[in-house]
Scaffold this motif. Structure first.
Motif, PDB file in Angstrom:
ATOM      1  N   THR A 130       0.798  -1.226   0.000  1.00 49.24           N
ATOM      2  CA  THR A 130       0.000   0.000   0.000  1.00 49.24           C
ATOM      3  C   THR A 130       0.832   1.278   0.000  1.00 49.24           C
ATOM      4  O   THR A 130       0.389   2.304  -0.529  1.00 49.24           O
ATOM      5  N   SER A 131       2.032   1.221   0.577  1.00 45.70           N
ATOM      6  CA  SER A 131       2.814   2.454   0.746  1.00 45.70           C
ATOM      7  C   SER A 131       4.087   2.517  -0.084  1.00 45.70           C
ATOM      8  O   SER A 131       4.494   3.606  -0.521  1.00 45.70           O
ATOM      9  N   HIS A 132       4.736   1.365  -0.301  1.00 47.52           N
ATOM     10  CA  HIS A 132       6.019   1.353  -1.024  1.00 47.52           C
ATOM     11  C   HIS A 132       6.100   0.117  -1.920  1.00 47.52           C
ATOM     12  O   HIS A 132       6.861  -0.819  -1.634  1.00 47.52           O
ATOM     13  N   PRO A 133       5.353   0.085  -3.006  1.00 48.61           N
ATOM     14  CA  PRO A 133       5.342  -1.109  -3.860  1.00 48.61           C
ATOM     15  C   PRO A 133       6.681  -1.427  -4.519  1.00 48.61           C
ATOM     16  O   PRO A 133       6.866  -2.536  -5.019  1.00 48.61           O
ATOM     17  N   ASP A 134       7.620  -0.488  -4.491  1.00 44.06           N
ATOM     18  CA  ASP A 134       8.939  -0.757  -5.064  1.00 44.06           C
ATOM     19  C   ASP A 134       9.890  -1.378  -4.047  1.00 44.06           C
ATOM     20  O   ASP A 134      11.019  -1.747  -4.384  1.00 44.06           O
ATOM     21  N   TRP A 135       9.459  -1.534  -2.775  1.00 39.86           N
ATOM     22  CA  TRP A 135      10.243  -2.246  -1.774  1.00 39.86           C
ATOM     23  C   TRP A 135       9.945  -3.739  -1.884  1.00 39.86           C
ATOM     24  O   TRP A 135       8.890  -4.137  -2.390  1.00 39.86           O
ATOM     25  N   THR A 136      10.874  -4.573  -1.392  1.00 37.73           N
ATOM     26  CA  THR A 136      10.707  -6.026  -1.488  1.00 37.73           C
ATOM     27  C   THR A 136      10.935  -6.676  -0.133  1.00 37.73           C
ATOM     28  O   THR A 136      11.925  -6.368   0.542  1.00 37.73           O
ATOM     29  N   ARG A 145      13.528  -9.165   6.059  1.00 41.41           N
ATOM     30  CA  ARG A 145      14.380  -8.172   5.398  1.00 41.41           C
ATOM     31  C   ARG A 145      13.576  -7.379   4.370  1.00 41.41           C
ATOM     32  O   ARG A 145      12.812  -7.949   3.592  1.00 41.41           O
ATOM     33  N   ILE A 146      13.762  -6.074   4.373  1.00 42.25           N
ATOM     34  CA  ILE A 146      13.172  -5.208   3.354  1.00 42.25           C
ATOM     35  C   ILE A 146      14.304  -4.672   2.481  1.00 42.25           C
ATOM     36  O   ILE A 146      15.210  -3.997   2.974  1.00 42.25           O
ATOM     37  N   GLU A 147      14.259  -5.001   1.204  1.00 39.62           N
ATOM     38  CA  GLU A 147      15.252  -4.521   0.253  1.00 39.62           C
ATOM     39  C   GLU A 147      14.706  -3.295  -0.468  1.00 39.62           C
ATOM     40  O   GLU A 147      13.553  -3.284  -0.916  1.00 39.62           O
ATOM     41  N   PHE A 148      15.548  -2.278  -0.590  1.00 40.66           N
ATOM     42  CA  PHE A 148      15.134  -1.022  -1.206  1.00 40.66           C
ATOM     43  C   PHE A 148      15.549  -0.993  -2.676  1.00 40.66           C
ATOM     44  O   PHE A 148      16.531  -1.650  -3.079  1.00 40.66           O
TER      45      PHE A 148
END
Length: 402
Positions: A130-136, A145-148
């Motif tokens: 919902t907020s950062h669809p380009d994060w993984t 882990r959240i990859e930017f």
């Protein structure tokens, strides 16, 4: 003949010109991005926990409001930008801590680690969508882990649990000290959480692993050990800078990742550092001289256990493969030899090229900054450093002149 010792410090650190320390330092933009990402992730988890409780899917007892604390290089102040992304990554570790009241086997949280990881992963997936669809989101064994999207930064979120009896004990102690309570209310949430978690008994904290369950572990004790150990080296010491330089060398020599771990290099630097000079190239050189012997004696950090509160971990045990140890040792020997050659080179150009070979293309190319120590200067230093020996005065009658 005296050994030539060129001054390299103005390439490592300089007040007005681009230097290597600045070249490997996190930019203000990246730092601000990571700080904001941390805030958003923590708020998403707190809000997600609250929604699950309100829906009656989890109880307050089993899913309390969590606390958070930074870990690793960020809090040690030894973070570098990666030399070879994306194989090398810049990351921040944000520990998520929850009190538990139900025990399994008398010590560990009764609920399986998978239950908590599932909750956190679901919340993060919804938040990212919902907020950062380009994060993984990547599900690692010991963390979420959240990859930017920039390809060289990520955020790790390991999960920890501690007995709610600890929470009650600490809160009661703080209530008895109204000054401390007032002080706590005057600072931000991050500082309040960190101060609280520092008071939790280390042997009661457990870290979650997706496959291996709960394991006794506490990152806060390492943070405290690093801070106190560096302070003991004296005011104005350069332990962190020396460690960062060794990490930068490591990243250049292992571009695909690997080599001695960051905590290994930090613990080794703390052990071998001697605050006897103001020049960073000299301080670095003295630690480098000892590196080939890194595996010959124990290199320990605190690792308290319920059965032994003073237990220590030997970091050499994290490198059980003899082949890997030998490869690291060969690299250490080469570093010592090449760094000595840079210090003793007959021209600043040769010295500068060796340093770029060791530390990579981010290292400044400016031979004019190298202070050449000529043989004449070396002899003069030896003479002035030698204590004067008294010589008896001769009278005219003692002379043999005709």
């Amino acid at each position: 003949m005296p050994i030539q010792k060129n001054g390299l410090h103005k390439l490592f650190s300089h007040s007005t010109k681009p230097d290597f320390i600045n070249a490997i330092t996190l930019s203000d933009g990246d730092r601000d991005f990571l700080k904001q990402a941390r805030i958003e992730v923590e708020e998403a988890i707190v809000d997600g926990f609250k929604v699950l409780r309100e829906r009656g899917q989890w109880s307050k007892q089993d899913l309390p409001t969590p606390k958070f604390a930074m870990q690793g290089s960020w809090v040690y102040k030894t973070m570098n930008t990666p030399a070879h992304p994306p194989a090398q990554q810049l990351d921040i570790d944000v520990g998520l801590y929850m009190p538990f009241s139900s025990l399994g086997n008398g010590q560990q949280p009764a609920k399986a680690t998978s239950a908590y990881f599932d909750v956190v992963d679901d919340i993060l997936e919804t938040f990212i969508c919902t907020s950062h669809p380009d994060w993984t989101l990547v599900k690692k064994g010991t963390c979420s882990r959240i990859e930017f999207p920039n390809g060289y930064m990520h955020l790790d979120l390991p999960l920890y649990a501690y007995p709610d009896s600890e929470e009650k004990r600490i809160e009661e102690a703080q209530m008895q000290d109204s000054a401390e309570l007032t002080k706590g209310l005057s600072v931000n949430r991050f500082a309040v959480d960190a101060r609280f978690l520092e008071q939790v008994t280390p042997t009661t904290i457990h870290m979650a692993h997706r496959e291996e369950g709960w394991k006794s572990s506490d990152a806060q004790i390492i943070k405290s050990w690093v801070s106190s150990s560096i302070r003991e080296k004296g005011h104005g010491n350069s332990v962190r800078q020396v460690c960062r330089l060794l990490k930068a060398w490591r990243d250049e020599q292992w571009p695909s990742g690997g080599g001695p771990s960051s905590i290994f290099l930090l613990a080794f630097t703390i052990r071998e550092y001697q605050h006897t000079d103001s020049k960073i190239d000299v301080l670095l050189g003295r630690v480098i001289d000892q590196l080939p012997l890194a595996y010959t004696k124990a290199l320990t950090i605190p690792c308290p256990k319920p059965e032994d509160k003073r237990a220590m971990e030997d970091l050499r045990d994290r490198v059980p493969d003899p082949g890997e140890r030998e490869r690291n040792k060969i690299a250490f020997v080469n570093l010592r030899a090449r760094y000595a050659q840079a210090k003793q080179a007959s021209s600043p150009e040769v010295s500068n090229s060796i340093l770029i070979e060791l530390f990579g293309v981010r290292f400044p190319l400016d031979p004019s900054r190298i202070v050449m120590d000529t043989p004449e200067e070396s002899i003069a230093k030896v003479v002035t450093a030698s204590p004067a020996r008294p010589v008896a005065n001769r009278t005219m009658s003692e002379t043999k002149a005709g």
